[in-house]
Design a protein around this motif. Structure first.
Motif, mmCIF file in Angstrom:
data_model
loop_
_atom_site.group_PDB
_atom_site.id
_atom_site.type_symbol
_atom_site.label_atom_id
_atom_site.label_comp_id
_atom_site.label_asym_id
_atom_site.label_seq_id
_atom_site.Cartn_x
_atom_site.Cartn_y
_atom_site.Cartn_z
ATOM 1 N N PRO A 288 0.790 -1.246 -0.279
ATOM 2 C CA PRO A 288 0.040 -0.096 -0.007
ATOM 3 C C PRO A 288 1.293 1.309 0.009
ATOM 4 C CG PRO A 288 -0.486 -1.305 1.747
ATOM 5 C CD PRO A 288 0.002 -2.598 0.740
ATOM 6 N N LEU A 289 -0.027 2.673 -0.858
ATOM 7 C CA LEU A 289 1.045 3.106 -1.066
ATOM 8 C C LEU A 289 1.707 3.714 0.322
ATOM 9 C CD1 LEU A 289 2.709 5.237 -2.721
ATOM 10 C CD2 LEU A 289 0.487 6.491 -3.337
ATOM 11 N N GLY A 290 0.164 4.005 1.642
ATOM 12 C CA GLY A 290 0.147 4.352 2.677
ATOM 13 C C GLY A 290 1.090 3.795 3.438
ATOM 14 N N SER A 291 2.193 3.001 3.366
ATOM 15 C CA SER A 291 2.452 2.210 4.516
ATOM 16 C C SER A 291 4.459 2.984 4.596
ATOM 17 C CB SER A 291 3.057 0.259 4.221
ATOM 18 O OG SER A 291 3.127 0.927 3.039
ATOM 19 N N ASP A 292 4.568 2.624 5.738
ATOM 20 C CA ASP A 292 5.569 2.392 6.077
ATOM 21 C C ASP A 292 6.975 2.528 5.584
ATOM 22 O OD1 ASP A 292 4.763 3.548 8.285
ATOM 23 O OD2 ASP A 292 5.479 2.114 9.720
ATOM 24 N N MET B 151 6.561 2.104 2.016
ATOM 25 C CA MET B 151 6.720 2.899 1.104
ATOM 26 C C MET B 151 6.873 4.585 1.260
ATOM 27 S SD MET B 151 5.960 2.144 -1.647
ATOM 28 C CE MET B 151 5.167 0.587 -2.806
ATOM 29 N N THR B 152 7.345 4.616 2.673
ATOM 30 C CA THR B 152 7.633 6.674 3.090
ATOM 31 C C THR B 152 8.381 7.061 2.049
ATOM 32 O OG1 THR B 152 7.776 5.725 5.354
ATOM 33 C CG2 THR B 152 8.883 7.623 4.646
ATOM 34 N N MET B 153 10.223 5.971 1.825
ATOM 35 C CA MET B 153 10.196 7.035 0.129
ATOM 36 C C MET B 153 10.059 7.247 -0.525
ATOM 37 S SD MET B 153 13.312 8.088 1.843
ATOM 38 C CE MET B 153 14.192 8.639 0.614
ATOM 39 N N VAL B 154 9.304 6.457 -1.895
ATOM 40 C CA VAL B 154 8.190 6.339 -2.337
ATOM 41 C C VAL B 154 7.883 7.751 -2.504
ATOM 42 C CG1 VAL B 154 7.024 5.804 -4.163
ATOM 43 C CG2 VAL B 154 8.438 4.329 -3.144
ATOM 44 N N ARG B 155 6.985 7.945 -1.281
ATOM 45 C CA ARG B 155 5.612 9.039 -1.098
ATOM 46 C C ARG B 155 6.695 10.174 -1.374
ATOM 47 N NH1 ARG B 155 3.826 5.590 2.934
ATOM 48 N NH2 ARG B 155 4.653 7.438 4.560
ATOM 49 N N SER B 156 7.695 10.661 -0.666
ATOM 50 C CA SER B 156 8.730 11.686 -0.323
ATOM 51 C C SER B 156 8.780 12.176 -2.291
ATOM 52 C CB SER B 156 9.508 11.026 0.557
ATOM 53 O OG SER B 156 10.605 11.910 0.417
ATOM 54 N N ALA B 157 9.492 11.022 -2.370
ATOM 55 C CA ALA B 157 10.271 11.156 -4.181
ATOM 56 C C ALA B 157 8.583 11.965 -4.761
ATOM 57 C CB ALA B 157 10.095 9.879 -4.560
ATOM 58 N N LEU B 158 7.805 11.589 -4.529
ATOM 59 C CA LEU B 158 6.701 11.711 -5.300
ATOM 60 C C LEU B 158 6.543 13.192 -5.183
ATOM 61 C CD1 LEU B 158 3.781 8.382 -5.249
ATOM 62 C CD2 LEU B 158 4.910 9.458 -7.640
ATOM 63 N N LYS B 159 5.999 13.383 -3.685
ATOM 64 C CA LYS B 159 5.593 14.688 -3.348
ATOM 65 C C LYS B 159 7.203 15.509 -3.862
ATOM 66 C CE LYS B 159 3.293 13.766 1.071
ATOM 67 N NZ LYS B 159 1.729 14.925 -0.307
ATOM 68 N N THR B 160 8.076 15.329 -3.567
ATOM 69 C CA THR B 160 9.264 16.252 -3.880
ATOM 70 C C THR B 160 9.384 16.633 -5.405
ATOM 71 O OG1 THR B 160 10.841 15.823 -2.944
ATOM 72 C CG2 THR B 160 11.716 16.111 -4.459
ATOM 73 N N MET B 161 8.607 15.325 -6.902
ATOM 74 C CA MET B 161 8.381 16.159 -8.042
ATOM 75 C C MET B 161 7.906 16.496 -7.988
ATOM 76 S SD MET B 161 8.548 13.027 -10.909
ATOM 77 C CE MET B 161 8.418 13.300 -12.363
ATOM 78 N N LEU B 162 6.515 16.367 -7.450
ATOM 79 C CA LEU B 162 5.016 17.224 -7.780
ATOM 80 C C LEU B 162 5.426 18.715 -7.621
ATOM 81 C CD1 LEU B 162 3.083 14.677 -6.451
ATOM 82 C CD2 LEU B 162 2.817 14.934 -8.729
ATOM 83 N N ALA B 163 6.117 19.119 -5.814
ATOM 84 C CA ALA B 163 6.521 20.250 -5.939
ATOM 85 C C ALA B 163 7.132 20.610 -7.054
ATOM 86 C CB ALA B 163 7.146 20.169 -3.978
ATOM 87 N N GLY B 164 8.249 20.385 -6.878
ATOM 88 C CA GLY B 164 9.672 20.772 -7.847
ATOM 89 C C GLY B 164 8.835 21.497 -8.832
#
Length: 279
Positions: free
Chosen positions: A84-88, A90-103
């Motif tokens: 699940p994307l919300g699992s621990d 996947m923390t680095m994956v979520r961080s990568a997504l947020k970094t890419m989106l914010a950037g």
């Protein structure tokens, strides 16, 4: 029971081979096996090893989700986890997504799953989301519905016929490439949407001088024109990760670029984000 299951994996492999328009000889050469053995596997007269199933799936470019299905049909355990994307984990994956989106601000961008559901987006995406009514986003936004629903971007799209033809063509390609029933259901749904009043649903002629099909929309801030790029994770080994992508929108002209930069500056560091629940 195991004997009854044997033909199933063969039928599935044959379906994938035919979907990829490969002959038995083509696939046998790619997978370093014999046509006789491949024929026996497809007809259920031979049980493929776990390694053979994975090798055939690799050369058939089978999605990870379906590779697990092939293994199960052959009597083996799945090879790929679905986290699940919300699992621990996947923390680095979520961080990568947020970094890419914010950037990507001040330009719109959204993370999407394999059936075009929006799982996250950046602040600038509100430029497009604010053009659609809440009933298209309150229970989770879907890119195809946002674009094609007559209450959605279709009603504000200045080149709807071309955008519709491109979106449906892309979705139909996915349906044919995967055979997934949920994608087929989505295609059947959105392809049946009527065009908004006073808009022709027929595709116009392709601009021979164009480089992409743009998305041209009216907004309260003025007309904007976008093209998009889709990025995926490299070498995924998890089903969830293999099905995530980021669609990033870029301005097609200087006017759109200027409007987006002005909106980002005017909204400040904490404004401009859509508050709608997209998950």
């Amino acid at each position: 029971m195991e004997t009854d299951d044997l033909p199933r994996v063969g039928l599935l492999l044959r379906d994938w081979r035919q979907r990829r328009k490969l002959s038995q000889l083509d696939l046998a050469l790619k997978a370093d096996t014999s046509t006789r053995h491949l024929s026996c596997v497809e007809t259920g007269r031979a049980r493929p090893s776990r390694e053979m199933v994975l090798r055939l799936a690799e050369h058939l470019d089978v999605p990870l989700r379906d590779r697990n299905g092939l293994l199960l049909a052959a009597g083996y355990a799945p090879a790929y986890r679905e986290t699940p994307l919300g699992s621990d984990r996947m923390t680095m994956v979520r961080s990568a997504l947020k970094t890419m989106l914010a950037g990507h601000d001040p330009y719109p961008a959204a993370a999407i799953d394999r059936i075009w559901n929006v799982v996250d987006c950046n602040r600038a995406m509100s430029v497009l989301l604010d053009l659609v009514p809440p009933h298209l986003t309150d229970s989770g936004a879907n890119v195809m519905r946002l674009i094609l629903h007559p209450d959605g971007l279709a009603s504000q799209c200045l080149n709807f016929a071309d955008v519709r033809a491109h979106a449906l063509g892309r979705l139909l390609h996915q349906v044919n490439a995967t055979g997934h029933s949920d994608l087929r259901e989505l295609y059947d749904e959105v392809s049946a949407y009527p065009a908004p009043p006073n808009l022709d649903a027929a595709s116009g002629s392709v601009d021979p001088m164009g480089i992409v099909v743009p998305l041209r929309v009216r907004t309260p801030h003025g007309e904007m024109s976008f093209f998009s790029m889709i990025a995926t994770f490299g070498a995924p080994a998890d089903v969830t990760l293999s099905e995530l992508a980021v669609e990033a929108f870029f301005p097609m002209d200087e006017e759109t670029d200027g409007l987006l930069r002005h909106l980002a500056t005017a909204s400040g560091p904490h404004g401009g984000a859509s508050e709608r629940n997209l998950s």
